[in-house]
Design a protein around this motif. Sequence first.
Motif, mmCIF file in Angstrom:
data_model
loop_
_atom_site.group_PDB
_atom_site.id
_atom_site.type_symbol
_atom_site.label_atom_id
_atom_site.label_comp_id
_atom_site.label_asym_id
_atom_site.label_seq_id
_atom_site.Cartn_x
_atom_site.Cartn_y
_atom_site.Cartn_z
ATOM 1 N N ASP A 129 1.011 -1.135 0.098
ATOM 2 C CA ASP A 129 0.017 0.061 0.062
ATOM 3 C C ASP A 129 0.670 1.344 -0.038
ATOM 4 O OD1 ASP A 129 -1.836 2.166 0.228
ATOM 5 O OD2 ASP A 129 -3.059 0.979 1.583
ATOM 6 N N PRO A 130 1.173 1.828 -1.188
ATOM 7 C CA PRO A 130 2.087 2.809 -1.254
ATOM 8 C C PRO A 130 1.811 4.232 -0.799
ATOM 9 C CG PRO A 130 1.176 2.377 -3.303
ATOM 10 C CD PRO A 130 0.785 1.443 -2.510
ATOM 11 N N SER A 131 0.531 4.271 -0.294
ATOM 12 C CA SER A 131 -0.260 5.674 0.419
ATOM 13 C C SER A 131 0.048 5.454 1.783
ATOM 14 C CB SER A 131 -1.661 5.790 -0.216
ATOM 15 O OG SER A 131 -2.278 4.766 0.413
ATOM 16 N N ASP A 132 0.478 4.335 2.446
ATOM 17 C CA ASP A 132 0.711 4.278 4.062
ATOM 18 C C ASP A 132 1.885 5.469 4.355
ATOM 19 O OD1 ASP A 132 -1.013 2.251 4.102
ATOM 20 O OD2 ASP A 132 0.587 0.514 4.455
ATOM 21 N N GLY A 133 1.779 5.987 5.480
ATOM 22 C CA GLY A 133 2.627 7.019 6.069
ATOM 23 C C GLY A 133 1.894 7.775 7.220
ATOM 24 N N GLY A 134 2.759 8.966 7.347
ATOM 25 C CA GLY A 134 1.924 9.810 8.462
ATOM 26 C C GLY A 134 2.642 11.231 8.306
ATOM 27 N N ARG A 135 2.085 11.870 9.475
ATOM 28 C CA ARG A 135 3.063 13.176 9.753
ATOM 29 C C ARG A 135 2.690 13.610 11.185
ATOM 30 N NH1 ARG A 135 -1.331 13.914 5.910
ATOM 31 N NH2 ARG A 135 -3.617 14.555 7.204
ATOM 32 N N THR A 136 3.479 14.160 11.699
ATOM 33 C CA THR A 136 3.422 14.287 13.124
ATOM 34 C C THR A 136 4.215 15.934 13.521
ATOM 35 O OG1 THR A 136 3.861 13.510 15.307
ATOM 36 C CG2 THR A 136 5.646 13.334 13.789
ATOM 37 N N ARG A 137 3.583 16.479 14.759
ATOM 38 C CA ARG A 137 4.290 17.632 14.829
ATOM 39 C C ARG A 137 4.204 17.804 16.662
ATOM 40 N NH1 ARG A 137 0.513 22.760 14.502
ATOM 41 N NH2 ARG A 137 -0.164 21.890 16.574
ATOM 42 N N ARG A 138 5.142 18.262 17.012
ATOM 43 C CA ARG A 138 5.464 18.391 18.689
ATOM 44 C C ARG A 138 5.859 19.794 18.906
ATOM 45 N NH1 ARG A 138 8.923 17.705 23.018
ATOM 46 N NH2 ARG A 138 7.893 16.395 24.698
ATOM 47 N N LEU A 139 5.296 20.409 19.478
ATOM 48 C CA LEU A 139 5.873 21.883 20.011
ATOM 49 C C LEU A 139 5.793 21.799 21.744
ATOM 50 C CD1 LEU A 139 3.557 24.290 17.890
ATOM 51 C CD2 LEU A 139 5.942 23.232 17.440
ATOM 52 N N SER A 140 6.661 22.200 22.182
ATOM 53 C CA SER A 140 6.890 22.088 23.677
ATOM 54 C C SER A 140 7.655 23.446 24.442
ATOM 55 C CB SER A 140 7.627 20.712 24.324
ATOM 56 O OG SER A 140 8.925 20.977 23.817
ATOM 57 N N LEU A 141 7.158 23.593 25.516
ATOM 58 C CA LEU A 141 7.966 24.832 26.282
ATOM 59 C C LEU A 141 7.875 24.249 27.923
ATOM 60 C CD1 LEU A 141 8.947 27.790 26.335
ATOM 61 C CD2 LEU A 141 6.663 28.205 27.127
ATOM 62 N N SER A 142 9.141 24.115 28.416
ATOM 63 C CA SER A 142 9.472 23.583 29.631
ATOM 64 C C SER A 142 10.140 24.551 30.294
ATOM 65 C CB SER A 142 9.991 22.282 29.720
ATOM 66 O OG SER A 142 11.252 22.149 28.850
ATOM 67 N N ALA A 143 10.350 24.384 31.900
ATOM 68 C CA ALA A 143 11.027 25.136 32.448
ATOM 69 C C ALA A 143 11.428 24.344 33.749
ATOM 70 C CB ALA A 143 10.501 26.421 33.044
ATOM 71 N N LYS A 144 12.653 24.565 34.443
ATOM 72 C CA LYS A 144 13.118 23.958 35.631
ATOM 73 C C LYS A 144 13.745 24.912 36.505
ATOM 74 C CE LYS A 144 15.963 20.080 37.480
ATOM 75 N NZ LYS A 144 16.605 19.050 36.986
ATOM 76 N N TRP A 145 13.462 24.940 37.804
ATOM 77 C CA TRP A 145 14.380 25.866 38.729
ATOM 78 C C TRP A 145 14.784 24.739 39.914
ATOM 79 C CZ3 TRP A 145 13.732 26.222 44.241
ATOM 80 C CH2 TRP A 145 14.422 27.060 44.725
ATOM 81 N N TYR A 146 16.165 24.924 40.151
ATOM 82 C CA TYR A 146 16.777 24.052 41.294
ATOM 83 C C TYR A 146 17.435 24.702 42.406
ATOM 84 C CZ TYR A 146 20.802 25.054 38.327
ATOM 85 O OH TYR A 146 21.803 25.652 37.951
ATOM 86 N N ARG A 147 17.610 24.184 43.444
ATOM 87 C CA ARG A 147 18.321 24.908 44.508
ATOM 88 C C ARG A 147 18.963 23.780 45.201
ATOM 89 N NH1 ARG A 147 16.060 28.632 48.814
ATOM 90 N NH2 ARG A 147 15.236 26.606 49.809
ATOM 91 N N HIS A 148 20.444 23.431 45.295
ATOM 92 C CA HIS A 148 21.036 22.435 45.725
ATOM 93 C C HIS A 148 22.042 23.091 46.799
ATOM 94 C CE1 HIS A 148 20.189 20.022 41.990
ATOM 95 N NE2 HIS A 148 19.220 20.171 42.645
#
Length: 706
Positions: free
Chosen positions: A277-296
Motif C-alpha cells: 500500500d504505497p499510500s501508507d505513512g504519516g505526519r506528526t508535530r510536537r511543540l513544547s515549552l518547559s522550565a526547571k528551577w533548582y536549589r542544591h
Amino acid sequence: MFLLRLQFLLPPQRRHLACVALLCSLPPAWRVAQAQEGHLPEVQVRGPRDAAIGSADSASEGAAEQASFQSRPKLRPGDIVEAVPGVVATQHSGDGKANQYFLRGFNLDHGTDFAVTVDGMPVNMPTHGHGQGFADLNFLIPELVSGVRYRKGPYFADSGDFSLAGSASMDYVSALAAPFAELTLGSRGYRRALLAGSRTQDDRTWLGALELAGNDGPWEVPERLRKFNGVLRYAQGAQAQGFHVTAMAYQSHWTATDQVPERAVDEGALGRFGSLDPSDGGRTRRLSLSAKWYRHDAAGQTDISAYAIDYRFDLFSNFTYFLNDPVHGDQFEQTDRRRVFGAQAQHRMPHRIAGLDGVLSFGAQWRGDRIAQVGLYATEARERLSTVRDDKVSQDLFSVHAQQLVNFGERWRGYAGLRGDLLRYQVRGREAVYGAANSGSGHDALASPKAGLAYTATPQHEFYLNAGGGFHSNDVRGATIAADPQTGLPAQRVPALVKGRGSELGWRFAPSDRLSVTAALWQLRLDSELVYVGDAGSTEPGRASRRHGLETTLRWQASPAWRLEADAAWSRARFVGTPPEGEGNYVDNAAERVVAAGAVWQQGPWMATLRLRHMGPRALDTVNSVRSRPTTLLNLGTRYTVNRQLTLGVDLFNLLGRKGNDIEYLYASCTARELLAGACGSEGISGRHVHPMEPRTLRVTARMQF
C-alpha cells in the motif's frame, strides 16, 4: 521570553516559523565565553556518571555517560535508548513513527511499560491514537543529550506510569564547548544538517540548535521523510541555584513501508523492500515549552519543573491489505490532537532518624492530557471512508511519593517508600452510532510500596535486594467502552490502572574506576496484559502474566585507548493459569535473549566504534508454534579530527549485510493477488509478516566548529 509565549499563540501552520525566529534571536556572537567560576552544574555539561558502590540503590540502575553513547553509530534518534542495557529499539514502519522497543521479556510495542522522559517532560502518550504509551523520540537531537539515566523495575517511589519494565531519562546540555555546523550525507537519499551553538555571559547562557533531515531509505516506494527540528534554551544561575527554560519544535511527514507477508516475498510476488500500500505513512508535530528551577545546598536539594506540549499525529496503515474490505482495502487512519500540561516538585534532605544518618525524599506530580481528538477511520489512499471511533478525552494523573533512605552502618543501608496515584478521566464519544454508548467518566487509584536493601561486602563488592509495586495505565476508552465499535457487540470494560509487582537480587563489582560488572536476577508479575488495540478501536483484556530473567553488564576501560562494553539479558515470559482452548501460555513476541557488545578505540585524532547487537528468537504466538528468526546487527563508526575546527566521520550500519528482520508478527491477511485468486476465504491466510532490517548503509559526516 515574548517569543517563547508567542510560539503557542500562533496558528498551527505558523508555529514552525516561530521556532526559526527564536533561533535567529540568539545573539550573533556564537563563540562561547568563559563561564564564571561555579556557573552551570557539571552534570549539565558532561552528563551523569554511572552508578557506583556506596551510592547505587540497585544493580540494574545506572547512567550511560555522554562520551559512551555519543560515539555509537545511530541509524535513528530513538536508537539512543539502546544505551540502556538490555533494550532493543527497532522499527516496523516509517522513520517518523515511534520505535518498537523490547526489554525484560516485553514486546513493549511503542513504549507501554518503558517510561521515557526528555528534559523532564514525559514522552509516553496515554490514550494515544496508535497505541498506549506511544513514545516517539524522533524529535530528539542526540548531539545535545548530556546523559541517559536508567532504572529497571518498579522499585523506586519517584517512578510512575509506564515504568514497570524500566525507564530512561535524558536531559539536554545547557552549554556547548563550541558552536558547530554538521552535515551528513548517506546511502539512498539520506541527508541531515545540524547547526548548534551556545553563548555564555556572566551566569546566563543561550543555546540553540536547528536540524533539517530527509531520507528515502531502501524501500521500493521511497520514504520521502522530511523533518524539521529546533531547540532554544536559556539557562541562568550557578551550581547551587538556577533555572532554565527550553522551547522545542518538531515536525515531519513520511511515506511508510509497513510489514509485509513473508509468503509474498518467498513466492517472488513482492520484493523484500516492497510495499502493498504505497499510500501508507504519516505526519506528526510536537511543540513544547518547559522550565526547571533548582536549589542544591547543604540543607537539601529542591527541583521544581513544569511543561506544556502541543502534539498532532496522523498515521495511515494497512496491515491486512484486503482481508476485511475486498473493495476498498483495509487501510485505516489514526489521529491524535492533544495538549499536555504538567508540573512536578521534589525535595531531598539529609537528616538523622533514630541516631542514624538518612535522606528523606518526597514530591508530587501532575499530568493533564487534553485530547481534542483521538480517532480511528477506515480510509483508501488516505481518503476517509467511514468513522470507527472519534473521541474527545480528558485525563489527569495526580501522584505523590515519599522515600526514606537510612544508613544502618558502614556496610548496610536501605530504603522504604510509598507512591500514590490517582487517575481521573472523561471520554466523550462523537461517532454517530456507538459514540454515546462508549462515553463516560471515572477514576482509579493505586498505592505502590517500595523497598530496597544494600550490603557492601567489601569496597569492591556490593549486593542489593529490591522489591516494589508499580503500574501502567490503560487507554481510558477501554474503561468506558460498552459496545465494540466494529461489530456493535457488548464489550468488556477494563480497569484504567493495572498493577504489577516485582523484585530483584543484584550484585555490583567495581575494583576500580576503570572496571564495573553487574548482575541482576529479577521477576515481575502483572495482573493483566491488557492492551488497547488502536487498529480496531477496542481493548483486548489479557491474562495475568509472570516474567523472570537474568541480566549482566560489563564496562571496562582496558587502556587509555580502549573501552569495552558488554550486556547480556535472558528473559522468560508466561501467562499464568490454564489457557483458553486453542491457546498456550507463551507471551507472544516477548523478548527472550538479547546480547550487546561494543569496543571504542581512540588514539590521537582517530576514534573508532564497533557495536554488536544480537536478539534471539521468540515465540510469535501463545503456543510457541512459530518463532521469529534471530537477528545480529554489527555497526561501525569512525571519526578523524583533521584540526581544531574540522572532524570527519564515516558510519557503516549493518556492516555484515545481514538480511534479518527488525520485527516479525504472526497473523492473517489477504493481498490483492490472493484475493483475485480466491485463496483467502473468510479468515484470510495466516502467516509470518516481516519488516526487514535496512541493508548495509553508509553515512559520511563533516563537522565544523567555530
